[in-house]
Every structure is written in C-alpha cells, then in structure tokens.
Design a protein around this motif. Sequence first.
Motif, PDB file in Angstrom:
ATOM      1  N   ALA A  23      42.798  35.317  49.765  1.00  0.00           N
ATOM      2  CA  ALA A  23      42.236  36.566  49.257  1.00  0.00           C
ATOM      3  C   ALA A  23      41.282  36.235  48.115  1.00  0.00           C
ATOM      4  O   ALA A  23      41.647  35.543  47.172  1.00  0.00           O
ATOM      5  CB  ALA A  23      43.341  37.489  48.760  1.00  0.00           C
ATOM      6  N   THR A  24      40.054  36.727  48.229  1.00  0.00           N
ATOM      7  CA  THR A  24      39.050  36.458  47.201  1.00  0.00           C
ATOM      8  C   THR A  24      38.547  37.724  46.512  1.00  0.00           C
ATOM      9  O   THR A  24      37.944  37.639  45.452  1.00  0.00           O
ATOM     10  CB  THR A  24      37.837  35.717  47.800  1.00  0.00           C
ATOM     11  OG1 THR A  24      37.283  36.514  48.843  1.00  0.00           O
ATOM     12  CG2 THR A  24      38.236  34.367  48.354  1.00  0.00           C
ATOM     13  N   VAL A  25      38.764  38.875  47.123  1.00  0.00           N
ATOM     14  CA  VAL A  25      38.328  40.146  46.537  1.00  0.00           C
ATOM     15  C   VAL A  25      39.522  41.090  46.492  1.00  0.00           C
ATOM     16  O   VAL A  25      40.526  40.891  47.177  1.00  0.00           O
ATOM     17  CB  VAL A  25      37.155  40.782  47.328  1.00  0.00           C
ATOM     18  CG1 VAL A  25      35.910  39.914  47.234  1.00  0.00           C
ATOM     19  CG2 VAL A  25      37.521  41.027  48.772  1.00  0.00           C
ATOM     20  N   ASP A  26      39.404  42.140  45.690  1.00  0.00           N
ATOM     21  CA  ASP A  26      40.539  43.016  45.430  1.00  0.00           C
ATOM     22  C   ASP A  26      41.179  43.614  46.680  1.00  0.00           C
ATOM     23  O   ASP A  26      42.396  43.652  46.779  1.00  0.00           O
ATOM     24  CB  ASP A  26      40.135  44.138  44.473  1.00  0.00           C
ATOM     25  CG  ASP A  26      39.950  43.629  43.053  1.00  0.00           C
ATOM     26  OD1 ASP A  26      40.437  42.515  42.746  1.00  0.00           O
ATOM     27  OD2 ASP A  26      39.319  44.341  42.243  1.00  0.00           O
ATOM     28  N   ASN A  27      40.383  44.081  47.651  1.00  0.00           N
ATOM     29  CA  ASN A  27      40.998  44.702  48.824  1.00  0.00           C
ATOM     30  C   ASN A  27      41.768  43.667  49.664  1.00  0.00           C
ATOM     31  O   ASN A  27      42.809  43.966  50.241  1.00  0.00           O
ATOM     32  CB  ASN A  27      39.991  45.490  49.664  1.00  0.00           C
ATOM     33  CG  ASN A  27      38.933  44.621  50.305  1.00  0.00           C
ATOM     34  OD1 ASN A  27      38.595  43.550  49.794  1.00  0.00           O
ATOM     35  ND2 ASN A  27      38.398  45.086  51.412  1.00  0.00           N
ATOM     36  N   GLU A  28      41.275  42.420  49.713  1.00  0.00           N
ATOM     37  CA  GLU A  28      42.013  41.355  50.408  1.00  0.00           C
ATOM     38  C   GLU A  28      43.299  41.040  49.658  1.00  0.00           C
ATOM     39  O   GLU A  28      44.350  40.822  50.257  1.00  0.00           O
ATOM     40  CB  GLU A  28      41.171  40.076  50.508  1.00  0.00           C
ATOM     41  CG  GLU A  28      39.989  40.173  51.437  1.00  0.00           C
ATOM     42  CD  GLU A  28      39.104  38.930  51.372  1.00  0.00           C
ATOM     43  OE1 GLU A  28      39.261  38.096  50.445  1.00  0.00           O
ATOM     44  OE2 GLU A  28      38.238  38.793  52.249  1.00  0.00           O
ATOM     45  N   TYR A  29      43.205  41.000  48.338  1.00  0.00           N
ATOM     46  CA  TYR A  29      44.363  40.729  47.497  1.00  0.00           C
ATOM     47  C   TYR A  29      45.432  41.807  47.683  1.00  0.00           C
ATOM     48  O   TYR A  29      46.615  41.506  47.861  1.00  0.00           O
ATOM     49  CB  TYR A  29      43.916  40.643  46.040  1.00  0.00           C
ATOM     50  CG  TYR A  29      45.036  40.437  45.051  1.00  0.00           C
ATOM     51  CD1 TYR A  29      45.706  39.216  44.979  1.00  0.00           C
ATOM     52  CD2 TYR A  29      45.408  41.447  44.176  1.00  0.00           C
ATOM     53  CE1 TYR A  29      46.724  39.020  44.060  1.00  0.00           C
ATOM     54  CE2 TYR A  29      46.425  41.250  43.258  1.00  0.00           C
ATOM     55  CZ  TYR A  29      47.075  40.042  43.211  1.00  0.00           C
ATOM     56  OH  TYR A  29      48.083  39.846  42.309  1.00  0.00           O
ATOM     57  N   ASP A  30      45.015  43.070  47.672  1.00  0.00           N
ATOM     58  CA  ASP A  30      45.954  44.177  47.859  1.00  0.00           C
ATOM     59  C   ASP A  30      46.639  44.090  49.222  1.00  0.00           C
ATOM     60  O   ASP A  30      47.852  44.280  49.329  1.00  0.00           O
ATOM     61  CB  ASP A  30      45.243  45.524  47.716  1.00  0.00           C
ATOM     62  CG  ASP A  30      44.754  45.776  46.295  1.00  0.00           C
ATOM     63  OD1 ASP A  30      45.226  45.092  45.358  1.00  0.00           O
ATOM     64  OD2 ASP A  30      43.874  46.648  46.141  1.00  0.00           O
TER      65      ASP A  30
END
Length: 135
Positions: A23-30
């Motif tokens: 995950a590199t961006v917030d939506n991927e992280y979430d």
Amino acid sequence: AREDGGIVFVRTFASAPGHLMKATVDNEYDALLEYVASCSYNQGGTDILTAVERACRDISESKAELKKAEVLAITDCEDNALSTEMVKSVLQGAELSILDVSGEENTMSDVLKSISTKYFKVDETATINDLIKVV
C-alpha cells in the motif's frame, strides 16, 4: 508507517506464506488494514518463526523501500516451538512488533513480549475497528 508517509507491506501467513501486498496511498492503506482486520488468526498451525524468517527475507531481498522495515506479527500465540534465541537469530536487526490476539496470557505471550520492540494485545471481543486502531 503511513503516518510518516511510509509504504506498508503485508504478507499473510497461516501454514504457508501468502503473496506480498503493498500500500502506497491512503485508499490502498485503508483497504489493506480492512483486509488484515478481517482475517482469522485462530486457525491453528501457528509457526511464528517461519513467518518472521520470511518477513526478514523479504526485507533483505528488497530494494531500498523495505530496508527500514518493521515486522508486525499478528498471532494467536499458539506456537509451542518458538524460543527467544530462535527469533533473535532471524530478525537480522529488524524491529519486531507483536499484536497478540489470543485473548489470554500464556507462556508464548511472555516469550513474544521479551523479544518484541512493541507488544500490543487485544482480546477476543475486539472488533475490526479495534484492530485497525492498534495496527
């Protein structure tokens, strides 16, 4: 790691390692956090050492993006074959954090506390949101 803009990698591990997720961006992280929180961690067959070894191998074989990685092991603490010395020998300087989802104190909890940089515990009533807050 995301608080400081870091990249998050996850590899699930039951009896065999799953694929490495990133995950590199917030939506991927979430989405990754949601996935991690929805996994079952009480399936038996726990082999913490092999999971930590694989995580350390991922770090050592990686490009620069993983070199400062921290290993987070989420476990039910039912591994009877684990020793402090075994884990320290495979960590290769990586930080090990433990999220104990066993719901009770046991001998393995004590071993994991002694070798981890950070130790978190949730009980069996923890919700997905509780796990996400800890992670």
